[in-house]
Motif scaffolding. Sequence first.
Motif, short mmCIF file in Angstrom:
data_model
loop_
_atom_site.label_atom_id
_atom_site.label_comp_id
_atom_site.label_asym_id
_atom_site.label_seq_id
_atom_site.Cartn_x
_atom_site.Cartn_y
_atom_site.Cartn_z
N HIS A 83 27.10 -100.10 -122.35
CA HIS A 83 26.58 -98.82 -121.85
C HIS A 83 26.62 -98.79 -120.33
N GLN A 85 28.51 -100.48 -118.38
CA GLN A 85 29.91 -100.46 -117.95
C GLN A 85 30.62 -99.17 -118.37
N GLN A 86 29.89 -98.31 -119.11
CA GLN A 86 30.44 -97.05 -119.61
C GLN A 86 31.71 -97.29 -120.44
N ASP A 87 31.66 -98.37 -121.20
CA ASP A 87 32.80 -98.75 -122.03
C ASP A 87 32.65 -98.09 -123.42
N VAL A 88 33.05 -96.84 -123.49
CA VAL A 88 32.90 -96.07 -124.72
C VAL A 88 33.74 -96.67 -125.85
N LEU A 124 27.07 -91.05 -123.13
CA LEU A 124 28.27 -91.12 -122.27
C LEU A 124 29.31 -90.07 -122.66
N GLU A 125 29.28 -89.67 -123.92
CA GLU A 125 30.28 -88.72 -124.44
C GLU A 125 29.54 -87.68 -125.27
#
Length: 285
Positions: A83, A85-88, A124-125
Amino acid sequence: MDDLGPLMRVLRKERGFTLKTLSEGIVSFSYLSKFENGESQISLNNFIRLAQRLNLTVDEILYFNQIKMNDYTDFYQKISVAHIQQDVAKLKDYFAEENKLYQNHQIKFHQYNAVMIAAVIKDLEDDFQIPAEDVQELVDYLMACSSWTSYEIGLFGNSLSLFTDELLMLLLEETKQKLIDYRVMRKSFRDLIRLVQNAALIFLRKGKIEKASELSSFLAEVIASDQYFESTRQLFIDGAILLASEQEKEGLNKVQQALSIMDVLDEKLANNHRLELRHLQEFYN
């Protein structure tokens, strides 16, 4: 079952049972104590009966055994890192993995994990969707638990943004009752306070000042004087509520006091709350 005795002790304590209340009518007090300490074995029949008293199935106990002894640190940590790292893509992999495990084994905890991960992805999305009935299953599970362990608190805390205002308030009422009744361990008690504080900030972000104020008033009654971290964060939230209510001078004073203390306690914490303040000021200006 050598490794299940210590797990039984953890689950027993976190769910508010003493040795006496869990063992009564099933095994002797001393026998359960020896099992928990790894000094004796227990029959499958008695193990099942103990699990049922904890409101758990054997499959669920075995699931807890996979990750419980680490207090879910590894499980929640990997979600948190992705989360941050915003690694969706990685979060979606975790989401798919939990869904697959649920489909293969029908252990409900994997479904709950998937709902929680979906909430993190949605942060994030925004257009990421999860069926409303899955969210309701998580709500039903949380409402059915007489006591919450660190697992349940983590599920709820990470899923806050997924719930409608009505469902969130329903769960928060249950949270407040658990805090009043002290139906959690000391560490979990503090985690629940932080969870309610997070909910107050979520309501502020939505412009729900009255709901945020209600939670803040409740927290003022349960936060102890020696809980410095929680008290400092509460000072920030109270200041933010005043700012949202157009009491700018008093609100800014409280917020700045809180941030000054956070600078000493944890610089990262202070920076996160400065970012939170900026978002709230943009929303209300």
